[in-house]
Design an enzyme around this catalytic site. Structure first.
Site, mmCIF file in Angstrom:
data_model
loop_
_atom_site.group_PDB
_atom_site.id
_atom_site.type_symbol
_atom_site.label_atom_id
_atom_site.label_comp_id
_atom_site.label_asym_id
_atom_site.label_seq_id
_atom_site.Cartn_x
_atom_site.Cartn_y
_atom_site.Cartn_z
ATOM 1 N N ARG A 237 -20.984 9.115 -36.382
ATOM 2 C CA ARG A 237 -21.852 8.888 -35.632
ATOM 3 C C ARG A 237 -21.976 9.116 -34.647
ATOM 4 O O ARG A 237 -21.770 9.185 -33.090
ATOM 5 C CB ARG A 237 -22.126 7.310 -36.005
ATOM 6 C CG ARG A 237 -22.188 7.274 -37.412
ATOM 7 C CD ARG A 237 -23.440 6.539 -37.872
ATOM 8 N NE ARG A 237 -23.624 6.148 -38.948
ATOM 9 C CZ ARG A 237 -23.907 6.822 -40.354
ATOM 10 N NH1 ARG A 237 -23.741 8.188 -39.982
ATOM 11 N NH2 ARG A 237 -24.074 6.596 -41.249
ATOM 12 N N GLU A 266 -31.242 8.810 -33.003
ATOM 13 C CA GLU A 266 -31.775 9.272 -33.548
ATOM 14 C C GLU A 266 -33.381 9.353 -33.981
ATOM 15 O O GLU A 266 -33.513 8.347 -34.532
ATOM 16 C CB GLU A 266 -30.671 9.811 -34.694
ATOM 17 C CG GLU A 266 -29.722 10.530 -34.632
ATOM 18 C CD GLU A 266 -28.728 10.608 -35.942
ATOM 19 O OE1 GLU A 266 -28.954 10.469 -37.091
ATOM 20 O OE2 GLU A 266 -27.334 10.636 -36.116
ATOM 21 N N HIS A 284 -28.770 16.060 -37.886
ATOM 22 C CA HIS A 284 -27.852 14.705 -39.012
ATOM 23 C C HIS A 284 -27.652 15.504 -40.908
ATOM 24 O O HIS A 284 -28.341 14.396 -41.057
ATOM 25 C CB HIS A 284 -28.387 13.232 -38.809
ATOM 26 C CG HIS A 284 -27.437 12.287 -39.670
ATOM 27 N ND1 HIS A 284 -26.813 11.237 -39.374
ATOM 28 C CD2 HIS A 284 -26.134 12.617 -41.124
ATOM 29 C CE1 HIS A 284 -26.363 10.190 -39.666
ATOM 30 N NE2 HIS A 284 -25.968 11.149 -40.550
HETATM 31 C C1 8YV Z 1 -27.021 10.106 -44.566
HETATM 32 C C2 8YV Z 1 -24.443 9.676 -43.589
HETATM 33 O O1 8YV Z 1 -26.508 9.159 -44.824
HETATM 34 O O2 8YV Z 1 -23.786 9.530 -45.392
HETATM 35 C C3 8YV Z 1 -24.065 8.693 -44.775
HETATM 36 O O3 8YV Z 1 -23.306 7.566 -44.112
HETATM 37 O O4 8YV Z 1 -24.766 9.907 -42.801
HETATM 38 C C4 8YV Z 1 -25.270 10.583 -44.144
HETATM 39 O O5 8YV Z 1 -25.013 10.906 -45.584
HETATM 40 C C5 8YV Z 1 -27.663 10.296 -44.664
HETATM 41 O O6 8YV Z 1 -28.691 10.533 -44.101
HETATM 42 C C6 8YV Z 1 -28.878 8.944 -45.945
HETATM 43 O O7 8YV Z 1 -29.471 8.682 -45.499
#
Ligand code: 8YV
Length: 321
Positions: A237, A266, A284
């Protein structure tokens, strides 16, 4: 007489696989606020009947939204991280929260390695050098850095962290990790502090959870410990890194390079990072492959349907308190 279907609020227009969408429609009456002229009014109109909310690791689900839906019983989120959801608040009200763990481990680990190799071997700048016709015998591309045999530090040895670590064997790397606690079931050495790990490592990969507990874990002292030859890779993150301190460390040559899939605000990426050649940027997308996104969305639907049929989600986020 057939029971009426439970009502589900889909927070945004997920690209659900066709079959998943059909399964969802069979099990639920679905509210799609983005299709309504007034999204807020659509939620308001159905607020009493909504029992399930479809959310995502990147979609904010604050306490106010949870409180707006008095009969909400389950929040099913796509993605493994759940720092975008006020899980404590939901759990305090007896609402189950589910995520989609495991199915994305491989792709996120692959992306961590793409960023390790991409930064160390200057893949993007070399690509730009060729495209812009700078390649000549008089202007050879500068040397990059060897990856094989280097020291790899992993921050957060959970399921994704472990998948990253397992891939290191092929690169004959020394490996250490830092977690809140040492793990007894892995062969790798534990570093008692992040500073200790950063001082030791050539490459530091962040695979820890987001949220308040890890905010700005990687700050100036950690970046300085990693040093002018060090590489930072973040597939966790953006909040885990003090982004301003990172940009400064890169600009001043106190850090070697960074490979980043995630950012603090983001989709905003600071110009300071965009302007540097020793930074590899991704929007991302670590889990964003056709195969993994299909598996994630199917697991999201499985969780929602399991809740409708049994009253229990499959991948329950454990009580945070
Ligand atoms: C996003 C992610 O979730 O799994 C996570 O924690 O950050 C990514 O895989 C994905 O873009 C789904 O919205």
């Amino acid at each position: 007489m057939a029971q009426p279907k439970p009502t589900l609020l889909q927070q945004f227009n997920f690209p659900l696989p066709e079959q998943g969408q059909a399964r969802l429609e069979q099990a639920f009456t679905i509210i799609r606020p983005w299709e309504a002229a007034d999204a807020d009014a659509a939620i308001q109109q159905h607020r009493d009947s909504i029992t399930v909310l479809l959310s995502s690791a990147l979609t904010s689900t604050p306490a106010e939204l949870i409180d707006r839906l008095p009969n909400l019983r389950a929040i099913c989120s796509v993605g493994v991280g759940y720092d975008s959801i006020d899980v404590l608040h939901a759990q305090g009200k007896g609402i189950q929260v589910s995520n989609t763990p495991d199915v994305l481990n491989d792709c996120v680990a692959d992306m961590a390695w793409a960023l390790i190799l991409g930064t160390a071997r200057n893949i993007a700048p070399a690509d730009r050098y060729v495209r812009s016709s700078q390649w000549s015998m008089q202007n050879m591309f500068p040397l990059s850095n060897k990856v094989t045999g280097k020291k790899l530090g992993i921050v957060g040895l959970g399921r994704v962290g472990q998948a990253i670590a397992e891939r290191a064997a092929g690169f004959k790397m020394q490996l250490r990790y830092h977690n809140r606690k040492a793990r007894g079931d892995v062969p790798w050495e534990y570093a008692g502090s992040l500073l200790e790990l950063a001082s030791w490592a050539d490459i530091l990969v962040l695979a820890t959870v987001g949220g308040a507990a890890t905010r700005h874990l990687v700050d100036r002292p950690v970046l300085d410990a990693l040093g002018p030859q060090g590489i930072l890779v973040n597939i966790a993150r953006g909040s885990v890194v003090d982004e301003a301190a990172l940009a400064l460390a890169l600009q001043e040559g106190r850090l070697g390079a960074a490979g980043l899939d995630v950012f603090e605000a983001e989709p905003h990426v600071p110009d300071a990072l965009k302007s540097l050649d020793n930074v590899l940027l991704q929007p991302h997308v670590a889990s964003a492959t056709v195969e993994t996104r299909r598996d994630m969305f199917n697991l999201l639907v499985d969780n929602a349907i399991a809740f409708a049929q049994t009253g229990k989600v499959i991948n329950l986020v454990p009580p945070l308190r």
